[in-house]
Scaffold this motif. Structure first.
Motif, PDB file in Angstrom:
ATOM      1  N   GLU A 211       0.826  -1.207   0.000  1.00  0.00           N
ATOM      2  CA  GLU A 211       0.000   0.000   0.000  1.00  0.00           C
ATOM      3  C   GLU A 211       0.863   1.260   0.000  1.00  0.00           C
ATOM      4  O   GLU A 211       0.526   2.252  -0.656  1.00  0.00           O
ATOM      5  CB  GLU A 211      -0.941   0.001   1.208  1.00  0.00           C
ATOM      6  N   ASN A 212       1.992   1.230   0.711  1.00  0.00           N
ATOM      7  CA  ASN A 212       2.897   2.380   0.708  1.00  0.00           C
ATOM      8  C   ASN A 212       3.541   2.569  -0.658  1.00  0.00           C
ATOM      9  O   ASN A 212       3.752   3.699  -1.107  1.00  0.00           O
ATOM     10  CB  ASN A 212       3.970   2.195   1.784  1.00  0.00           C
TER      11      ASN A 212
ATOM     12  N   LYS B  57       1.425   4.456  -3.164  1.00  0.00           N
ATOM     13  CA  LYS B  57       1.353   5.905  -3.001  1.00  0.00           C
ATOM     14  C   LYS B  57       2.354   6.613  -3.903  1.00  0.00           C
ATOM     15  O   LYS B  57       2.176   7.790  -4.229  1.00  0.00           O
ATOM     16  CB  LYS B  57       1.598   6.275  -1.540  1.00  0.00           C
ATOM     17  N   LYS B  58       3.423   5.915  -4.293  1.00  0.00           N
ATOM     18  CA  LYS B  58       4.423   6.522  -5.174  1.00  0.00           C
ATOM     19  C   LYS B  58       4.066   6.324  -6.637  1.00  0.00           C
ATOM     20  O   LYS B  58       4.652   6.956  -7.508  1.00  0.00           O
ATOM     21  CB  LYS B  58       5.807   5.933  -4.889  1.00  0.00           C
TER      22      LYS B  58
END
Length: 331
Positions: free
Chosen positions: A277-278, A281-282
């Protein structure tokens, strides 16, 4: 807005390296037909799932199969090489493909410590010498060593009518300031960075000193993008690249980018789910409307003159479709 392509020549599961490299050539041809400004290929060494170990070879192949799109390295990992040889190679490409060649310079190793040692001696020492290596390369490119310099009579032949356009690539302030001090265009790898790119680019703009040709500062921001007809479909397609990144971090994924089905069935623990999930974000993932909005916002935020798209999918069909949809919405 100018849009361009950064290609890592990813190898998908059940695909050969030759097929992956041929897809890279087809991607460059597609980008040219769609109006993308430039096609750059990366340099990686002994990294499973990536076929881009010799960008200079691929650029000759791609240049011969395209006509107008700019082609270049993203990047030549300069600490591995003598600046003179790099200047010779890219002058040769610029002679073959006039006014179309970029040479992006970077300082990363591009592979494991073992691969780095197999490729070159004293890599770390050369990383510290990067400022002097860049200056030496530019002198060879421009043929303007002082008369009393040991290389003043050495020419990086063949010398093309239009020199390759030099860029400096990086993910931190050090590379940005090095580009600014040498009057070079700068490409920021947002897709690889964990720092505030806007502050780094502003530092570049503030410190920029025009070179002999009076260049103005140019900024490319490179971002991972996956576009499909719907956001749901884009997330489905993107999952292959995201899961593959997690597999590689665990020492898996050596067989290449997993299929959409295999990625969906890959079991993630809670930490890996959070990591995925992180990572998302990119990425920019979505429909053409969503992607266009986010790319426009990114351009304004970073003060970029150009956005470069890096897209990894399991199937070439999905990868090419992503570039087509974005071009239709923005070019």
């Amino acid at each position: 807005m100018k849009l361009s392509i950064l290609d890592q020549s990813p190898i998908s599961f059940n695909q050969t390296a030759k097929e992956a490299l041929n897809e890279s050539m087809e991607l460059a041809k597609l980008g040219e037909s769609l109006g993308y400004t430039r096609y750059w290929i990366t340099e990686h060494h002994d990294l499973a799932g990536l076929a881009s170990s010799a960008p200079e070879v691929m650029l000759a192949y791609i240049g011969a199969n395209t006509n107008t799109i700019r082609i270049g390295s993203g990047a030549v990992l300069l600490p591995h090489y003598k600046p003179f040889k790099v200047a010779e190679v890219y002058n040769t490409l610029a002679t073959l493909f006039p006014d179309r060649v970029d040479v992006g310079l970077g300082r990363a190793p591009g592979g494991s410590a073992e691969a780095t040692n197999a490729l070159s001696d004293n890599f770390l020492q050369n990383v510290y010498k990067m400022p002097s290596l860049v200056k030496e390369f530019l002198h060879f490119l421009n043929g303007d060593f002082p008369n009393d310099h040991e290389f003043s009579k050495v020419s990086a032949a063949p010398v093309p009518d239009v020199l390759p356009a030099p860029w400096l690539l990086g993910t931190g302030k050090k590379s940005a300031l090095l580009a600014a001090q040498n009057g070079l265009s700068y490409a920021f790898g947002q897709f690889m960075s964990e720092v505030d790119g806007a502050a780094i680019i502003q530092a570049y703009l503030d410190a920029f000193k025009p070179g002999k040709q009076g260049q103005k500062p140019e900024v490319i921001v490179t971002v991972s993008v996956i576009c499909a007809e719907t956001t749901e479909k884009a997330n489905e397609v993107a999952n292959s690249a995201l899961v593959w990144s997690i597999q590689k971090a665990k020492g898996e994924g050596k067989e290449g980018v997993p299929s959409i089905k295999d990625a969906q069935q890959y079991i993630l623990n809670n930490v890996e789910k959070e990591t995925l999930e992180n990572m998302k974000k990119k990425f920019i993932i979505g429909s053409p409307t969503d992607v266009k909005k986010k790319l426009m916002e990114m351009q304004a935020y970073y003060k970029a003159t150009e956005i470069m798209l890096n897209t990894i999918t399991y199937s070439a069909k999905d990868r090419f479709n992503s570039y087509r949809l974005i071009a239709a919405a923005m070019l």
